[in-house]
Design an enzyme around this catalytic site. Structure first.
Site, PDB file in Angstrom:
ATOM      1  N   ASN A  29     -12.828  -3.195   2.679  1.00 37.57           N
ATOM      2  CA  ASN A  29     -13.873  -2.028   2.838  1.00 37.57           C
ATOM      3  C   ASN A  29     -14.724  -2.308   1.597  1.00 37.57           C
ATOM      4  OD1 ASN A  29     -12.658  -1.273   5.019  1.00 37.57           O
ATOM      5  ND2 ASN A  29     -11.196  -0.016   3.843  1.00 37.57           N
ATOM      6  N   GLY A  73     -15.885   2.411   3.735  1.00 40.79           N
ATOM      7  CA  GLY A  73     -14.315   3.282   3.736  1.00 40.79           C
ATOM      8  C   GLY A  73     -13.784   2.861   2.488  1.00 40.79           C
ATOM      9  N   GLN A  74     -14.170   2.547   1.410  1.00 45.99           N
ATOM     10  CA  GLN A  74     -13.638   2.061   0.211  1.00 45.99           C
ATOM     11  C   GLN A  74     -13.486   3.349  -0.455  1.00 45.99           C
ATOM     12  OE1 GLN A  74     -15.875  -0.721  -2.162  1.00 45.99           O
ATOM     13  NE2 GLN A  74     -14.131  -1.014  -3.558  1.00 45.99           N
ATOM     14  N   ASP A 119       0.841  -1.254  -0.103  1.00 42.81           N
ATOM     15  CA  ASP A 119      -0.152  -0.063  -0.014  1.00 42.81           C
ATOM     16  C   ASP A 119       0.777   1.200  -0.096  1.00 42.81           C
ATOM     17  OD1 ASP A 119      -2.984   0.561   1.015  1.00 42.81           O
ATOM     18  OD2 ASP A 119      -1.905   2.231   1.007  1.00 42.81           O
ATOM     19  N   ILE A 120       0.386   2.260  -0.770  1.00 43.49           N
ATOM     20  CA  ILE A 120       1.443   3.323  -1.085  1.00 43.49           C
ATOM     21  C   ILE A 120       1.394   4.390   0.351  1.00 43.49           C
ATOM     22  CG2 ILE A 120      -0.410   5.029  -2.001  1.00 43.49           C
ATOM     23  CD1 ILE A 120       1.677   5.823  -4.214  1.00 43.49           C
ATOM     24  N   HIS A 135      -7.123  -5.780   2.335  1.00 42.04           N
ATOM     25  CA  HIS A 135      -6.072  -5.118   3.157  1.00 42.04           C
ATOM     26  C   HIS A 135      -5.365  -6.201   3.982  1.00 42.04           C
ATOM     27  CE1 HIS A 135      -6.956  -0.779   2.385  1.00 42.04           C
ATOM     28  NE2 HIS A 135      -8.077  -1.278   2.005  1.00 42.04           N
ATOM     29  N   HIS A 151     -10.348  -5.288  -3.053  1.00 41.95           N
ATOM     30  CA  HIS A 151      -9.100  -5.553  -2.633  1.00 41.95           C
ATOM     31  C   HIS A 151      -9.080  -5.811  -1.032  1.00 41.95           C
ATOM     32  CE1 HIS A 151      -9.844  -1.283  -2.274  1.00 41.95           C
ATOM     33  NE2 HIS A 151      -9.325  -1.123  -1.090  1.00 41.95           N
TER      34      HIS A 151
END
Ligand code: AMP
Ligand code: ZN
Length: 112
Positions: A85, A91-92, A29-30, A100, A98
């Site tokens: 999410n 919270g998407q 994750d960035i 997490h 995807h």
């Protein structure tokens, strides 16, 4: 289709790739929310869990299996959290399903 995660899965946008096969990819994750924060997603564009269709069950199973395998490969022996999410209130922020995988620190409950 103008989808960030489709482009990352296709190699058109760079990411720190941790795992790839024919069906799924995993990358860092960035904007990590834990010492280890990985995203695992299907190559197939599925908008969210609410958009799953009949026939996606095997892909979903594989997605979770790979998420666990990647967590182990990254050394999360003390535990980890998987989160999906779904939708605005879920919270998407990126509309491509995807998982997490978060670890490397204690997680709290309930999540925010
Ligand atoms: P969500 O809010 O559940 O949709 O998660 C989207 C995640 O994608 C967030 O944790 C972002 O930090 C992450 N993200 C957004 N853009 C990128 C990118 N270019 N490379 C890696 N992760 C990203
Ligand atoms: Zn997509």
């Amino acid at each position: 289709m103008d989808c960030l995660f489709c482009k990352i899965a296709a190699g058109e946008i760079p990411a720190r790739m941790l795992y790839q096969d024919e069906q799924v990819v995993a990358f860092a994750d960035i904007n990590p929310q834990a010492p280890t924060h990985i995203l695992v997603l299907p190559r197939k564009h599925i908008q969210s869990p609410a958009h799953l269709e009949e026939g996606d069950e095997a892909l979903l199973g594989h997605l979770l299996s790979v998420s666990v395998a990647v967590a182990k490969k990254e050394g999360l022996v003390r535990g980890f959290r998987t989160v999906i999410n779904s939708g605005e209130e879920g919270g998407q922020t990126v509309d491509h399903l995807h998982v997490h995988v978060l670890g490397g620190r204690p997680m709290h409950w309930p999540p925010g």
